[in-house]
Design a protein around this motif. Structure first.
Motif, PDB file in Angstrom:
ATOM      1  N   THR A   1       0.829  -1.212   0.000  1.00  0.00           N
ATOM      2  CA  THR A   1       0.000   0.000   0.000  1.00  0.00           C
ATOM      3  C   THR A   1       0.858   1.255   0.000  1.00  0.00           C
ATOM      4  OG1 THR A   1      -1.809  -1.102   1.158  1.00  0.00           O
ATOM      5  CG2 THR A   1      -1.741   1.295   1.303  1.00  0.00           C
ATOM      6  N   ALA A   2       1.886   1.260   0.843  1.00  0.00           N
ATOM      7  CA  ALA A   2       2.719   2.454   0.953  1.00  0.00           C
ATOM      8  C   ALA A   2       3.425   2.767  -0.350  1.00  0.00           C
ATOM      9  CB  ALA A   2       3.743   2.285   2.081  1.00  0.00           C
ATOM     10  N   THR A   3       3.950   1.761  -1.017  1.00  0.00           N
ATOM     11  CA  THR A   3       4.670   2.016  -2.266  1.00  0.00           C
ATOM     12  C   THR A   3       3.726   2.440  -3.388  1.00  0.00           C
ATOM     13  OG1 THR A   3       4.650  -0.385  -2.671  1.00  0.00           O
ATOM     14  CG2 THR A   3       6.690   0.582  -1.798  1.00  0.00           C
ATOM     15  N   LYS A   4       2.452   2.078  -3.287  1.00  0.00           N
ATOM     16  CA  LYS A   4       1.468   2.554  -4.263  1.00  0.00           C
ATOM     17  C   LYS A   4       0.976   3.958  -3.947  1.00  0.00           C
ATOM     18  CE  LYS A   4      -0.416  -2.018  -5.434  1.00  0.00           C
ATOM     19  NZ  LYS A   4      -1.565  -2.949  -5.234  1.00  0.00           N
ATOM     20  N   THR A   5       1.190   4.396  -2.714  1.00  0.00           N
ATOM     21  CA  THR A   5       0.637   5.662  -2.238  1.00  0.00           C
ATOM     22  C   THR A   5       1.551   6.849  -2.517  1.00  0.00           C
ATOM     23  OG1 THR A   5      -0.621   4.553  -0.494  1.00  0.00           O
ATOM     24  CG2 THR A   5      -0.110   6.865  -0.129  1.00  0.00           C
ATOM     25  N   VAL A   6       2.855   6.607  -2.629  1.00  0.00           N
ATOM     26  CA  VAL A   6       3.794   7.720  -2.693  1.00  0.00           C
ATOM     27  C   VAL A   6       4.353   7.938  -4.085  1.00  0.00           C
ATOM     28  CG1 VAL A   6       4.491   7.350  -0.303  1.00  0.00           C
ATOM     29  CG2 VAL A   6       5.833   6.323  -2.149  1.00  0.00           C
ATOM     30  N   THR A   7       4.716   9.187  -4.334  1.00  0.00           N
ATOM     31  CA  THR A   7       5.575   9.576  -5.447  1.00  0.00           C
ATOM     32  C   THR A   7       6.806  10.217  -4.828  1.00  0.00           C
ATOM     33  OG1 THR A   7       3.693   9.983  -6.910  1.00  0.00           O
ATOM     34  CG2 THR A   7       5.786  10.997  -7.522  1.00  0.00           C
ATOM     35  N   THR A   8       7.980   9.882  -5.307  1.00  0.00           N
ATOM     36  CA  THR A   8       9.219  10.393  -4.726  1.00  0.00           C
ATOM     37  C   THR A   8      10.050  11.110  -5.785  1.00  0.00           C
ATOM     38  OG1 THR A   8      10.645   8.503  -5.232  1.00  0.00           O
ATOM     39  CG2 THR A   8       9.240   8.317  -3.272  1.00  0.00           C
ATOM     40  N   ASP A   9      11.100  11.769  -5.323  1.00  0.00           N
ATOM     41  CA  ASP A   9      12.127  12.211  -6.264  1.00  0.00           C
ATOM     42  C   ASP A   9      12.890  10.978  -6.738  1.00  0.00           C
ATOM     43  OD1 ASP A   9      15.117  12.380  -4.761  1.00  0.00           O
ATOM     44  OD2 ASP A   9      13.389  12.324  -3.422  1.00  0.00           O
ATOM     45  N   SER A  10      13.626  11.126  -7.830  1.00  0.00           N
ATOM     46  CA  SER A  10      14.307   9.962  -8.402  1.00  0.00           C
ATOM     47  C   SER A  10      15.352   9.384  -7.458  1.00  0.00           C
ATOM     48  CB  SER A  10      14.950  10.324  -9.748  1.00  0.00           C
ATOM     49  OG  SER A  10      15.818  11.431  -9.610  1.00  0.00           O
ATOM     50  N   GLY A  11      15.860  10.197  -6.531  1.00  0.00           N
ATOM     51  CA  GLY A  11      16.833   9.698  -5.571  1.00  0.00           C
ATOM     52  C   GLY A  11      16.257   8.688  -4.596  1.00  0.00           C
ATOM     53  N   LEU A  12      14.921   8.671  -4.441  1.00  0.00           N
ATOM     54  CA  LEU A  12      14.253   7.701  -3.568  1.00  0.00           C
ATOM     55  C   LEU A  12      13.369   6.755  -4.366  1.00  0.00           C
ATOM     56  CD1 LEU A  12      13.097   9.927  -0.544  1.00  0.00           C
ATOM     57  CD2 LEU A  12      15.095   8.432  -0.670  1.00  0.00           C
ATOM     58  N   GLY A  13      13.558   6.708  -5.687  1.00  0.00           N
ATOM     59  CA  GLY A  13      12.631   6.019  -6.548  1.00  0.00           C
ATOM     60  C   GLY A  13      12.851   4.533  -6.704  1.00  0.00           C
ATOM     61  N   SER A  14      13.480   3.886  -5.741  1.00  0.00           N
ATOM     62  CA  SER A  14      13.630   2.435  -5.764  1.00  0.00           C
ATOM     63  C   SER A  14      13.502   1.913  -4.344  1.00  0.00           C
ATOM     64  CB  SER A  14      15.001   2.036  -6.335  1.00  0.00           C
ATOM     65  OG  SER A  14      16.036   2.359  -5.423  1.00  0.00           O
ATOM     66  N   VAL A  15      13.169   0.639  -4.233  1.00  0.00           N
ATOM     67  CA  VAL A  15      13.025   0.035  -2.911  1.00  0.00           C
ATOM     68  C   VAL A  15      14.349   0.096  -2.148  1.00  0.00           C
ATOM     69  CG1 VAL A  15      12.629  -2.148  -1.698  1.00  0.00           C
ATOM     70  CG2 VAL A  15      11.081  -1.429  -3.522  1.00  0.00           C
ATOM     71  N   ASN A  16      15.460  -0.141  -2.832  1.00  0.00           N
ATOM     72  CA  ASN A  16      16.758  -0.079  -2.153  1.00  0.00           C
ATOM     73  C   ASN A  16      17.012   1.298  -1.571  1.00  0.00           C
ATOM     74  OD1 ASN A  16      17.470  -2.743  -2.577  1.00  0.00           O
ATOM     75  ND2 ASN A  16      18.601  -2.340  -4.462  1.00  0.00           N
ATOM     76  N   SER A  17      16.719   2.342  -2.360  1.00  0.00           N
ATOM     77  CA  SER A  17      16.935   3.706  -1.873  1.00  0.00           C
ATOM     78  C   SER A  17      16.035   4.007  -0.687  1.00  0.00           C
ATOM     79  CB  SER A  17      16.665   4.709  -2.995  1.00  0.00           C
ATOM     80  OG  SER A  17      17.571   4.535  -4.060  1.00  0.00           O
ATOM     81  N   LEU A  18      14.792   3.553  -0.760  1.00  0.00           N
ATOM     82  CA  LEU A  18      13.872   3.795   0.342  1.00  0.00           C
ATOM     83  C   LEU A  18      14.262   3.012   1.584  1.00  0.00           C
ATOM     84  CD1 LEU A  18      10.550   3.934  -1.641  1.00  0.00           C
ATOM     85  CD2 LEU A  18      11.443   5.728  -0.170  1.00  0.00           C
ATOM     86  N   MET A  19      14.788   1.806   1.407  1.00  0.00           N
ATOM     87  CA  MET A  19      15.270   1.043   2.556  1.00  0.00           C
ATOM     88  C   MET A  19      16.373   1.804   3.278  1.00  0.00           C
ATOM     89  SD  MET A  19      15.341  -3.020   1.650  1.00  0.00           S
ATOM     90  CE  MET A  19      16.546  -2.868   0.348  1.00  0.00           C
ATOM     91  N   SER A  20      17.302   2.337   2.505  1.00  0.00           N
ATOM     92  CA  SER A  20      18.408   3.079   3.099  1.00  0.00           C
ATOM     93  C   SER A  20      17.905   4.333   3.801  1.00  0.00           C
ATOM     94  CB  SER A  20      19.423   3.443   2.010  1.00  0.00           C
ATOM     95  OG  SER A  20      20.470   4.217   2.536  1.00  0.00           O
TER      96      SER A  20
END
Length: 377
Positions: A290-309
């Motif tokens: 749900t959370a990953t469908k809910t958000v739009t990010t900048d490209s620096g956070l645009g992957s699961v790995n980046s969001l994990m970090s």
């Protein structure tokens, strides 16, 4: 718990705005149908933690990664921007938006025209060491000078003076919103997170609701919220109503709604820390999905790995470590439905954050409030 609780080290003085001002009779702000829903930064932090525990299988990773939407803000804005901090502190612009279509239309009552609005804006400042954070809410009704900007499709939008803050997003989208905030504050926005309120409602339900206590009755027909004074476990629909409510509390302004949002955000953060999601793999996955469908990010956070970090860097921040204030404003004497930036006091806030220092208490003294502090604990 107060919406502006006494901070721990890293924020000076007591946060929040003081100097309550009662609006003169007949000057209550007009009702609006727009909705606030930008309080998901803490839920998203939790979602990032969820991702950490829920990506053991490759197909799960690729499913979550495919849910994400991102905007390459850095490429569009180029190099003519405030300088990045070099000490590990970060500024994240968090916007709440709706597209006025699909499930959002059903919740918000707007026209199904696909247009998007942003009614909530927060600057999240994560201090060096990532153990403390400050949140500065920007009232959408603040009259500002909006800079010229280019959107992600290459469209250009001229500068405008004396326009509402939230016009930046509706004019040029995420890029224009970031440029406007950087122009207003002199702070570099390291990241951008945008959330929509249909996802907000679903996420709260998947968390099992959020516990709050109201110190007085809240009855707002516009947001469909009717709560008696006392403890409550809010469903997603009720939580959405709470963060949309303005007429049932305080002076009926957006500033009062911001105070409710700040209180709710702290309650949400506390609950996310306490519910022990890692013992329930299905709940972990459902929340992350749900959370990953809910958000739009900048490209620096645009992957699961980046969001994990990113999320793992925020795990040490608890509710008492997060101080919340509203950008210093005063009521516009020419229009009771608008507020004006209190430039001297606002500059104290921006200077403190730029230098990764505590926000001085004087920065929020004597500024406009929504008179709703303490309604939700």
């Amino acid at each position: 718990m107060s919406a502006q609780s006494t901070p721990g080290p890293g924020i000076a003085g007591e946060p929040g705005t003081n100097g309550p001002r009662r609006r003169a009779k007949g000057r209550r702000r007009k009702p609006r149908g727009r909705h606030h829903k930008g309080l998901l930064i803490t839920a998203w932090t939790a979602a990032g933690i969820v991702v950490l525990g829920g990506t053991g299988l490759g197909y799960v990773y690729f499913t979550l990664n495919g849910n994400l939407k991102s905007v390459d803000i850095d490429q569009v804005l180029g190099t003519d921007r405030p300088t990045k901090a070099d000490n590990g502190s970060q500024n994240i612009l968090v916007l709440g938006s709706d597209t006025r279509s699909g499930s959002n239309k059903a919740l918000g009552g707007g026209t199904d025209d696909g247009s998007a609005r942003s009614d909530t804006a927060l600057i999240l400042h994560v201090y060096e060491g990532h153990r403390k954070a400050g949140v500065v809410s920007i009232p959408r009704d603040t009259l500002i000078d909006r800079p010229a900007c280019t959107d992600t499709d290459g469209g250009t939008h001229p500068a405008a003076s004396g326009v509402m803050f939230n016009s930046a997003y509706s004019t040029g989208g995420a890029v224009c919103a970031v440029k406007t905030v950087e122009s207003l504050t002199g702070l570099r926005m390291d990241h951008y997170l945008e959330v929509d309120f249909s996802g907000f409602q679903k996420l709260i339900d998947e968390l099992g609701g959020v516990e709050i206590t109201t110190t007085r009755d809240i009855n707002d027909p516009d947001s469909h919220l009717d709560l008696k004074a006392g403890p409550h476990r809010l469903t997603g629909e009720q939580a959405l109503g709470l963060v949309r409510t303005r007429h049932g509390v305080g002076d009926g302004s957006d500033l009062g709604r911001i105070q409710l949002q700040q209180a709710f955000l702290k309650a949400l953060l506390k609950q996310v820390k306490d519910i022990g999601l890692f013992g329930n793999p299905k709940k972990l996955y459902d929340l992350a999905d749900t959370a990953t469908k809910t958000v739009t990010t900048d490209s620096g956070l645009g992957s699961v790995n980046s969001l994990m970090s990113f999320a793992s860097g925020l795990q040490g921040i608890d509710a008492p470590d997060m101080t919340m204030v509203t950008m210093p404003v005063v009521y516009d004497p020419a229009d009771p439905n608008r507020v004006l930036l209190e430039k001297t006091k606002a500059q104290q806030v921006w200077t403190a954050l730029k230098n990764d220092r505590p926000i001085p208490k004087s920065a929020t003294e004597g500024t406009a409030t929504g008179e709703a502090e303490g309604v939700v604990n």
